[in-house]
Design an enzyme around this catalytic site. Sequence first.
Site, PDB file in Angstrom:
ATOM      1  N   SER A  10       0.847  -1.191   0.000  1.00 30.21           N
ATOM      2  CA  SER A  10       0.000   0.000   0.000  1.00 30.21           C
ATOM      3  C   SER A  10       0.880   1.238   0.000  1.00 30.21           C
ATOM      4  O   SER A  10       1.610   1.497   0.959  1.00 30.21           O
ATOM      5  CB  SER A  10      -0.917  -0.007   1.225  1.00 30.21           C
ATOM      6  OG  SER A  10      -1.459   1.275   1.397  1.00 30.21           O
ATOM      7  N   HIS A  35      -1.209  -1.358  -4.246  1.00 30.19           N
ATOM      8  CA  HIS A  35      -2.492  -0.973  -3.659  1.00 30.19           C
ATOM      9  C   HIS A  35      -2.524   0.546  -3.502  1.00 30.19           C
ATOM     10  O   HIS A  35      -1.632   1.132  -2.902  1.00 30.19           O
ATOM     11  CB  HIS A  35      -2.644  -1.670  -2.300  1.00 30.19           C
ATOM     12  CG  HIS A  35      -3.983  -1.479  -1.671  1.00 30.19           C
ATOM     13  ND1 HIS A  35      -5.094  -2.215  -2.029  1.00 30.19           N
ATOM     14  CD2 HIS A  35      -4.396  -0.629  -0.700  1.00 30.19           C
ATOM     15  CE1 HIS A  35      -6.122  -1.842  -1.297  1.00 30.19           C
ATOM     16  NE2 HIS A  35      -5.736  -0.870  -0.487  1.00 30.19           N
ATOM     17  N   ASP A  37      -4.617   3.731  -2.231  1.00 27.99           N
ATOM     18  CA  ASP A  37      -5.705   4.119  -1.327  1.00 27.99           C
ATOM     19  C   ASP A  37      -6.191   5.534  -1.614  1.00 27.99           C
ATOM     20  O   ASP A  37      -5.426   6.487  -1.490  1.00 27.99           O
ATOM     21  CB  ASP A  37      -5.203   4.073   0.122  1.00 27.99           C
ATOM     22  CG  ASP A  37      -5.130   2.654   0.644  1.00 27.99           C
ATOM     23  OD1 ASP A  37      -6.103   1.901   0.443  1.00 27.99           O
ATOM     24  OD2 ASP A  37      -4.104   2.301   1.261  1.00 27.99           O
ATOM     25  N   MET A  39      -8.775   8.407  -0.410  1.00 30.03           N
ATOM     26  CA  MET A  39      -9.624   8.834   0.716  1.00 30.03           C
ATOM     27  C   MET A  39     -10.159  10.233   0.443  1.00 30.03           C
ATOM     28  O   MET A  39      -9.430  11.091  -0.067  1.00 30.03           O
ATOM     29  CB  MET A  39      -8.806   8.867   2.004  1.00 30.03           C
ATOM     30  CG  MET A  39      -8.133   7.553   2.330  1.00 30.03           C
ATOM     31  SD  MET A  39      -7.212   7.683   3.872  1.00 30.03           S
ATOM     32  CE  MET A  39      -6.438   6.067   3.921  1.00 30.03           C
ATOM     33  N   HIS A  68      -8.315   1.335  -4.334  1.00 33.17           N
ATOM     34  CA  HIS A  68      -9.281   1.139  -3.251  1.00 33.17           C
ATOM     35  C   HIS A  68      -9.939   2.489  -2.970  1.00 33.17           C
ATOM     36  O   HIS A  68      -9.301   3.387  -2.418  1.00 33.17           O
ATOM     37  CB  HIS A  68      -8.517   0.597  -2.022  1.00 33.17           C
ATOM     38  CG  HIS A  68      -9.333   0.495  -0.782  1.00 33.17           C
ATOM     39  ND1 HIS A  68      -8.759   0.350   0.479  1.00 33.17           N
ATOM     40  CD2 HIS A  68     -10.670   0.495  -0.578  1.00 33.17           C
ATOM     41  CE1 HIS A  68      -9.707   0.269   1.380  1.00 33.17           C
ATOM     42  NE2 HIS A  68     -10.882   0.367   0.778  1.00 33.17           N
ATOM     43  N   MET A  70     -12.013   4.737  -0.971  1.00 33.95           N
ATOM     44  CA  MET A  70     -12.660   5.010   0.318  1.00 33.95           C
ATOM     45  C   MET A  70     -13.318   6.370   0.192  1.00 33.95           C
ATOM     46  O   MET A  70     -12.833   7.377   0.704  1.00 33.95           O
ATOM     47  CB  MET A  70     -11.611   5.001   1.441  1.00 33.95           C
ATOM     48  CG  MET A  70     -11.110   3.603   1.744  1.00 33.95           C
ATOM     49  SD  MET A  70      -9.605   3.622   2.725  1.00 33.95           S
ATOM     50  CE  MET A  70      -8.398   3.796   1.424  1.00 33.95           C
ATOM     51  N   MET A 139     -11.668  -5.264   5.239  1.00 34.00           N
ATOM     52  CA  MET A 139     -10.826  -4.358   6.027  1.00 34.00           C
ATOM     53  C   MET A 139     -10.596  -4.993   7.403  1.00 34.00           C
ATOM     54  O   MET A 139     -11.532  -5.435   8.064  1.00 34.00           O
ATOM     55  CB  MET A 139     -11.509  -2.995   6.203  1.00 34.00           C
ATOM     56  CG  MET A 139     -11.659  -2.159   4.942  1.00 34.00           C
ATOM     57  SD  MET A 139     -10.127  -1.894   4.040  1.00 34.00           S
ATOM     58  CE  MET A 139      -9.096  -1.086   5.275  1.00 34.00           C
ATOM     59  N   ASP A 178      -6.780  -6.013   4.403  1.00 39.38           N
ATOM     60  CA  ASP A 178      -6.111  -4.706   4.360  1.00 39.38           C
ATOM     61  C   ASP A 178      -6.168  -4.047   5.742  1.00 39.38           C
ATOM     62  O   ASP A 178      -7.248  -3.767   6.248  1.00 39.38           O
ATOM     63  CB  ASP A 178      -6.839  -3.838   3.325  1.00 39.38           C
ATOM     64  CG  ASP A 178      -6.223  -2.469   3.107  1.00 39.38           C
ATOM     65  OD1 ASP A 178      -5.149  -2.193   3.668  1.00 39.38           O
ATOM     66  OD2 ASP A 178      -6.824  -1.668   2.361  1.00 39.38           O
TER      67      ASP A 178
HETATM   68  C1  DX5 Z   1      -6.325   1.912   5.512  1.00 39.41           C
HETATM   69  C2  DX5 Z   1      -5.861   1.625   4.083  1.00 39.41           C
HETATM   70  C3  DX5 Z   1      -4.786   0.597   4.045  1.00 39.41           C
HETATM   71  C4  DX5 Z   1      -3.540   1.001   4.760  1.00 39.41           C
HETATM   72  C5  DX5 Z   1      -2.803  -0.214   5.246  1.00 39.41           C
HETATM   73  O1  DX5 Z   1      -7.262   2.907   5.504  1.00 39.41           O
HETATM   74  O2  DX5 Z   1      -6.928   1.179   3.302  1.00 39.41           O
HETATM   75  O3  DX5 Z   1      -4.480   0.188   2.724  1.00 39.41           O
HETATM   76  O4  DX5 Z   1      -2.685   1.777   3.976  1.00 39.41           O
HETATM   77  O5  DX5 Z   1      -1.716   0.213   5.957  1.00 39.41           O
HETATM   78  P1  DX5 Z   1      -1.005  -0.665   7.065  1.00 39.41           P
HETATM   79  O6  DX5 Z   1      -0.505  -1.877   6.382  1.00 39.41           O
HETATM   80  O7  DX5 Z   1       0.073   0.249   7.528  1.00 39.41           O
HETATM   81  O8  DX5 Z   1      -2.023  -0.972   8.111  1.00 39.41           O
HETATM   82 ZN    ZN Z   2      -6.595   0.078   1.225  1.00 40.66          ZN
END
Ligand code: DX5
Ligand code: ZN
Length: 218
Positions: A10, A35, A37, A39, A68, A70, A139, A178
């Site tokens: 990630s 991956h 992310d 947000m 991903h 979010m 998650m 994740d």
């Molecule tokens: C959380 C994200 C994850 C996150 C995982 O909101 O969706 O992908 O980056 O990070 P670690 O492995 O540090 O928990």
């Molecule tokens: Zn993620």
Amino acid sequence: MPHPVKIAPSVLAADFLRLGDEIRRIEDAGADSIHWDVMDAHFVPNLSLGIAMLEAVRKATNLYLDVHLMMDNPEKYLKTFADAGADGISIHLEVHPEPAGILADIRALGKDAGLVINPDMPVEKLRGRVGGIRRLLLMSVFPGFGGQKFIPESLARLREARALLDGEGREDAELQVDGGVGAGNAKDIIAAGADCLVAGTGVFRAPDMAEAIRILRG
Ligand code: DX5
Ligand code: ZN
């Protein structure tokens, strides 16, 4: 038959000042995909990686880009992420409780569709809703931040999700996890049925990324 275990670093945990080097480091370390992310400071209380950056990364790597989302209203941005270079796009069931339409829209863009659930969403809610997905993402932390602790109940949820996928004739679908994944829990996670481990802190902050990935694969 269990699928080979894939590792998806990630980027959230990367050194953004050196993003190009970090992408090369992921490639050299033998990761299977990246991956990404996204947000929106609304669905989750944080902002993260955007579209222009994804475009830049797309130009720098041939690795599979697993996005991903979010965010609220992901349906408005599917084409934008597809055009920016996503290979797969995953959306939350919390945002689209009846996801068949949006999952079909992702596929219509030529991308793999993924469905995600938060730790407090009953796995049972997935029943009848996993048709046409390439991956299911559970998650194992509440999304919004990297570096959180793995929620132990996620192991039972993974087992339940694997059984549900198999029961729905979706043995082919990838089961991703994740949040808080690392050397200390990877074996249990794989034994519980996950075949793709997303890890940010666990790979980027490891002294040797290749070694960290080897250990995660079990
Ligand atoms: C959380 C994200 C994850 C996150 C995982 O909101 O969706 O992908 O980056 O990070 P670690 O492995 O540090 O928990
Ligand atoms: Zn993620």
